[in-house]
Design a protein around this motif. Structure first.
Motif, PDB file in Angstrom:
ATOM      1  N   MET A  63      18.079  -7.418  21.570  1.00  0.00           N
ATOM      2  CA  MET A  63      17.218  -8.438  20.943  1.00  0.00           C
ATOM      3  C   MET A  63      16.253  -7.806  19.949  1.00  0.00           C
ATOM      4  O   MET A  63      15.071  -8.160  19.884  1.00  0.00           O
ATOM      5  CB  MET A  63      16.485  -9.236  22.028  1.00  0.00           C
ATOM      6  N   GLY A  64      16.763  -6.881  19.169  1.00  0.00           N
ATOM      7  CA  GLY A  64      15.953  -6.116  18.227  1.00  0.00           C
ATOM      8  C   GLY A  64      15.556  -6.917  17.003  1.00  0.00           C
ATOM      9  O   GLY A  64      15.930  -8.080  16.854  1.00  0.00           O
ATOM     10  N   PRO A  65      14.768  -6.266  16.130  1.00  0.00           N
ATOM     11  CA  PRO A  65      14.206  -7.002  14.990  1.00  0.00           C
ATOM     12  C   PRO A  65      15.247  -7.418  13.954  1.00  0.00           C
ATOM     13  O   PRO A  65      15.087  -8.463  13.332  1.00  0.00           O
ATOM     14  CB  PRO A  65      13.188  -6.031  14.394  1.00  0.00           C
ATOM     15  N   ASP A  66      16.288  -6.629  13.739  1.00  0.00           N
ATOM     16  CA  ASP A  66      17.210  -6.929  12.643  1.00  0.00           C
ATOM     17  C   ASP A  66      18.628  -7.185  13.134  1.00  0.00           C
ATOM     18  O   ASP A  66      19.070  -6.622  14.131  1.00  0.00           O
ATOM     19  CB  ASP A  66      17.238  -5.765  11.647  1.00  0.00           C
ATOM     20  N   TYR A  67      19.319  -8.031  12.362  1.00  0.00           N
ATOM     21  CA  TYR A  67      20.710  -8.315  12.675  1.00  0.00           C
ATOM     22  C   TYR A  67      21.587  -7.143  12.240  1.00  0.00           C
ATOM     23  O   TYR A  67      21.523  -6.696  11.099  1.00  0.00           O
ATOM     24  CB  TYR A  67      21.175  -9.577  11.949  1.00  0.00           C
ATOM     25  N   THR A  74      24.703 -15.798  11.385  1.00  0.00           N
ATOM     26  CA  THR A  74      24.515 -14.606  12.194  1.00  0.00           C
ATOM     27  C   THR A  74      23.603 -14.873  13.377  1.00  0.00           C
ATOM     28  O   THR A  74      22.392 -14.705  13.299  1.00  0.00           O
ATOM     29  CB  THR A  74      23.886 -13.522  11.303  1.00  0.00           C
ATOM     30  N   GLY A  75      24.180 -15.272  14.479  1.00  0.00           N
ATOM     31  CA  GLY A  75      23.415 -15.441  15.706  1.00  0.00           C
ATOM     32  C   GLY A  75      23.480 -14.183  16.555  1.00  0.00           C
ATOM     33  O   GLY A  75      24.174 -13.221  16.217  1.00  0.00           O
ATOM     34  N   TRP A  76      22.779 -14.221  17.686  1.00  0.00           N
ATOM     35  CA  TRP A  76      22.726 -13.000  18.491  1.00  0.00           C
ATOM     36  C   TRP A  76      24.083 -12.634  19.087  1.00  0.00           C
ATOM     37  O   TRP A  76      24.323 -11.460  19.383  1.00  0.00           O
ATOM     38  CB  TRP A  76      21.650 -13.118  19.578  1.00  0.00           C
ATOM     39  N   PHE A  84      13.159 -16.007  19.390  1.00  0.00           N
ATOM     40  CA  PHE A  84      14.475 -15.579  19.882  1.00  0.00           C
ATOM     41  C   PHE A  84      15.264 -14.923  18.743  1.00  0.00           C
ATOM     42  O   PHE A  84      15.168 -15.355  17.594  1.00  0.00           O
ATOM     43  CB  PHE A  84      15.231 -16.807  20.423  1.00  0.00           C
ATOM     44  N   PRO A  85      16.052 -13.887  19.048  1.00  0.00           N
ATOM     45  CA  PRO A  85      16.759 -13.169  17.989  1.00  0.00           C
ATOM     46  C   PRO A  85      17.551 -14.066  17.042  1.00  0.00           C
ATOM     47  O   PRO A  85      17.502 -13.880  15.817  1.00  0.00           O
ATOM     48  CB  PRO A  85      17.686 -12.234  18.767  1.00  0.00           C
ATOM     49  N   THR A  86      18.280 -15.034  17.564  1.00  0.00           N
ATOM     50  CA  THR A  86      19.091 -15.881  16.690  1.00  0.00           C
ATOM     51  C   THR A  86      18.237 -16.543  15.612  1.00  0.00           C
ATOM     52  O   THR A  86      18.624 -16.587  14.439  1.00  0.00           O
ATOM     53  CB  THR A  86      19.823 -16.948  17.521  1.00  0.00           C
ATOM     54  N   ALA A 114      19.040 -14.271   7.303  1.00  0.00           N
ATOM     55  CA  ALA A 114      20.293 -14.500   6.582  1.00  0.00           C
ATOM     56  C   ALA A 114      20.108 -15.576   5.511  1.00  0.00           C
ATOM     57  O   ALA A 114      20.575 -15.431   4.376  1.00  0.00           O
ATOM     58  CB  ALA A 114      21.398 -14.911   7.560  1.00  0.00           C
ATOM     59  N   TYR A 129      10.867 -17.581  24.570  1.00  0.00           N
ATOM     60  CA  TYR A 129      11.898 -17.214  25.554  1.00  0.00           C
ATOM     61  C   TYR A 129      11.446 -16.072  26.457  1.00  0.00           C
ATOM     62  O   TYR A 129      11.851 -16.004  27.614  1.00  0.00           O
ATOM     63  CB  TYR A 129      13.223 -16.871  24.869  1.00  0.00           C
ATOM     64  N   ARG A 139      15.410 -15.504  14.359  1.00  0.00           N
ATOM     65  CA  ARG A 139      14.958 -14.497  13.381  1.00  0.00           C
ATOM     66  C   ARG A 139      16.118 -14.046  12.485  1.00  0.00           C
ATOM     67  O   ARG A 139      15.960 -13.929  11.264  1.00  0.00           O
ATOM     68  CB  ARG A 139      14.355 -13.303  14.120  1.00  0.00           C
ATOM     69  N   TYR A 140      17.288 -13.807  13.103  1.00  0.00           N
ATOM     70  CA  TYR A 140      18.427 -13.329  12.314  1.00  0.00           C
ATOM     71  C   TYR A 140      18.873 -14.380  11.298  1.00  0.00           C
ATOM     72  O   TYR A 140      19.229 -14.063  10.155  1.00  0.00           O
ATOM     73  CB  TYR A 140      19.608 -12.983  13.223  1.00  0.00           C
ATOM     74  N   LEU A 141      18.873 -15.655  11.725  1.00  0.00           N
ATOM     75  CA  LEU A 141      19.326 -16.702  10.808  1.00  0.00           C
ATOM     76  C   LEU A 141      18.332 -16.919   9.678  1.00  0.00           C
ATOM     77  O   LEU A 141      18.731 -17.138   8.537  1.00  0.00           O
ATOM     78  CB  LEU A 141      19.559 -18.003  11.566  1.00  0.00           C
ATOM     79  N   HIS A 166      25.927  -9.904  17.272  1.00  0.00           N
ATOM     80  CA  HIS A 166      25.156  -8.679  17.057  1.00  0.00           C
ATOM     81  C   HIS A 166      25.829  -7.508  17.767  1.00  0.00           C
ATOM     82  O   HIS A 166      26.463  -7.678  18.809  1.00  0.00           O
ATOM     83  CB  HIS A 166      23.737  -8.882  17.607  1.00  0.00           C
ATOM     84  N   THR A 216      22.814 -21.983  17.141  1.00  0.00           N
ATOM     85  CA  THR A 216      22.957 -21.081  16.000  1.00  0.00           C
ATOM     86  C   THR A 216      23.368 -21.833  14.740  1.00  0.00           C
ATOM     87  O   THR A 216      22.739 -21.706  13.685  1.00  0.00           O
ATOM     88  CB  THR A 216      24.014 -20.006  16.339  1.00  0.00           C
TER      89      THR A 216
END
Lengths: 398, 398
Positions: free
Chosen positions: A263-267, A252-254, B122-124, B131, B174, B126-128, A257, B95
């Motif tokens: 670019m929020g905190p959660d996916y 799950t990359g950006w 960066f969001p990616t 996950a 970033y 954090r999301y990864l 989304h 990613t």
């Protein structure tokens, strides 16, 4: 009929001029591993570097590139896969997409934890199924088809039941070229409540695929064989619309989304096909695919398939007439309805001689232990090339 | 000093001519998102399509391409990353590599199941991490740095302990361009027995990175920013030699197999860096990276870093002199030792005006909620461009 006559009668013969010339190559018969570049692709890539990249710069992401994985996916779906819009994406590699699709499939229903697959499938498919089984606790159920043939609907029917999560098969087998009965096997899997995941690497662009009509659930494939995307070009993946919002992929990359630039905190996965995109789309690598899709549309897949069958029948007739006596065996199905677009020949001396063939500009590929695969790309392969290759093999064996 | 004088005194000024011209663009300040194409890359890609692909055809896999992910990785390691040979690969996306490296890191030691990361990454990333935590049962330990600064060694020291599997951080943030103290933080993580995984997306090619000297465990980064690989070009990944044979990555395709062409029944990972390769290497997409590595070597990373700092100081001095009074705030560190190669400015009107800037050929990028990032690529960005951008921002705000 001789090769020259077959070429003269070939309604697709003029398409050969669309490809860049290969100096010193008298017969290229490995388009099932790496398709030849189109002249149009050389120009398109140059324009892309100077234009959308060099001048459009970051603006091109907003204006076109963000949409490209799904836009080009839709084109591929329409022309090649028989898939309506919003179900196909371009990106990653076949390996990564297989991993994502398998993970999504085994997570769908906790009561179903079996992956049905066959021992003749391509190594990556088998290795990934084993890896996903190890990490998720899924079990593998192995089909063991005749290596010269492939998986039959009956074999699948015997293997699927209420514990089956997904049936993973190749549409065209990489070694034998066995063409699986995709609609029948898909229907059988569905009767047992299982999903099907078709690997289309060796069929996309050369054999008709009707994913929507057959109600296929999941598919993947590469674009560097009969889609002429170039070495290591990005893969494609299909997820039926009815399943998209129920499936979760692990990477799950950006880009997948629902609102990437927040670019929020959660996916939060996007709806539809977008959620299956992981990293930044590989724009340069996917450019040539667009040209081949256009060429396939101009030629028409039925005409491509017809020439593919004629090329295969020509190979088999010639082998029977002049190579069988030298010990060469046809290791692909003889029934054109069950054969994809390559013909595999077997002989104990092939491991030795294929390098000599390469040296003289005759280029098939070799697969252990004794197979030479003649890849027949209907838009770039002439009957004369096939004849030259068979002549060279005959010379080497005499 | 005025921009023209700074350009006249710039020892790297002549490198600007190595890049393709961008008609209608008066200031390109988004090389931190998408670096400009090199003239050499346009030629290289054309040669690749005509030569190694179009004429070499499948033979090029044997002769060069199979080795390319690690060969080019070694070049990148030597010139850009401070990494000895056999520790860097090119492939996948950032990613996918983050996913692979995180999975490998949390699986290494069953007593260590915590991932330490920060809310400003960066969001990616954090999301990864989230996950991977969900699927493996790992826990996330969040650092909450000041958004205008970044993670300090002290914050990391407070967060790591015998339960920490891996610390995941960006070398350059970033948003703020905060340059983390990579050697100190790596040492702190190691004292607690944890691994570090550095995301080098915003530092590779523009800030010195000495992975081997700092004893870094794992790193990833993208090649389309300061490595000018083109839109969506493949990523790079580093695994310290001492760890390679102890780490297992989940996406096991045939390309990472010890003997891929045996196509045997079971996956057996290659030794060394090769086991981290998943799908077929993206040859076309990785071609431009080679040219930029060569250019970086010619210019020298210390000279690049020196100009990068000068560009940043010029921006900050000009903002203080003529934009601060209009409400513009410097949202990046003022200390050049703690700042990467972009400077982020903040103003409530920026969301409105950045489109207008694009329209007049002045191209920074915008990041929510109020940031304009001025990306300063030392080999392609002139002081005159920066001046033009600041002039345009000033005009828009008046």
């Amino acid at each position: 009929m001789r090769a020259a006559e077959l070429d003269a009668a070939d309604p697709l013969a003029q398409f050969g001029a669309e490809f860049l010339p290969a100096e010193g190559v008298s017969a290229y018969l490995d388009g099932n591993s790496l398709g030849r570049p189109l002249r149009a692709s050389a120009e398109r890539v140059q324009e892309l570097i100077n234009g959308a990249w060099g001048t459009g710069l970051i603006r091109s992401w907003d204006e076109q590139w963000m949409a490209e994985p799904l836009r080009l996916g839709d084109e591929l779906g329409r022309v090649v896969l028989g898939a309506g819009p919003g179900q196909t994406m371009i990106g990653d590699s076949t390996t990564v997409l297989l991993y994502k699709w398998l993970r999504a499939a085994v997570a769908l229903d906790p009561r179903r934890s079996r992956i049905v697959l066959d021992t003749e499938n391509f190594p990556t498919d088998r290795y990934l199924a084993a890896a996903v089984a190890r990490e998720t606790g899924a079990e593998l159920v192995w089909l063991r088809p005749d290596p010269a043939a492939g998986v039959s609907p009956e074999q699948v029917a015997d293997a699927v039941d209420g514990r089956t999560a997904v049936v993973l098969l190749s549409h065209v087998a990489y070694k034998s070229a066995w063409l699986a009965d995709l609609p029948a096997i898909t229907a059988i899997a569905h009767e047992a409540g299982a999903l099907v995941l078709w690997d289309l690497c060796h069929s996309a662009g050369v054999v008709g695929v009707a994913l929507d009509a057959a109600d296929v659930d999941l598919a993947v494939g590469c674009s560097y064989k009969f889609l002429n995307g170039g070495p290591g070009a990005p893969a494609f993946g299909y997820v039926a619309a009815r399943l998209q919002d129920r499936l979760e992929q692990p990477i799950t990359g950006w880009m997948g989304h629902a609102d990437p630039f927040a670019m929020g905190p959660d996916y939060r996965p996007a709806t539809g096909m977008r959620r299956f995109v992981s990293g930044t789309p590989p724009i340069l690598g996917m450019a040539p695919i667009a040209d081949m899709i256009r060429l396939i549309e101009r030629a028409g897949l039925p005409a491509i398939r017809e020439k593919s069958i004629k090329l295969g029948e020509y190979v088999i007739a010639e082998v029977d007439a002049r190579l069988a006596g030298l010990g060469v065996r046809v290791a692909s199905p003889r029934d054109p309805e069950r054969r994809g677009a390559h013909v595999t020949l077997a002989h104990p001396a092939f491991r030795e001689i294929y390098r000599a063939l390469w040296g003289e500009g005759v280029i098939p590929d070799f697969r252990e232990p004794d197979g030479i695969r003649l890849g027949l790309s209907p838009l770039s392969t002439s009957f004369a090339e096939v004849e030259a290759a068979l002549d060279a093999i005959e010379r080497q064996l005499r």
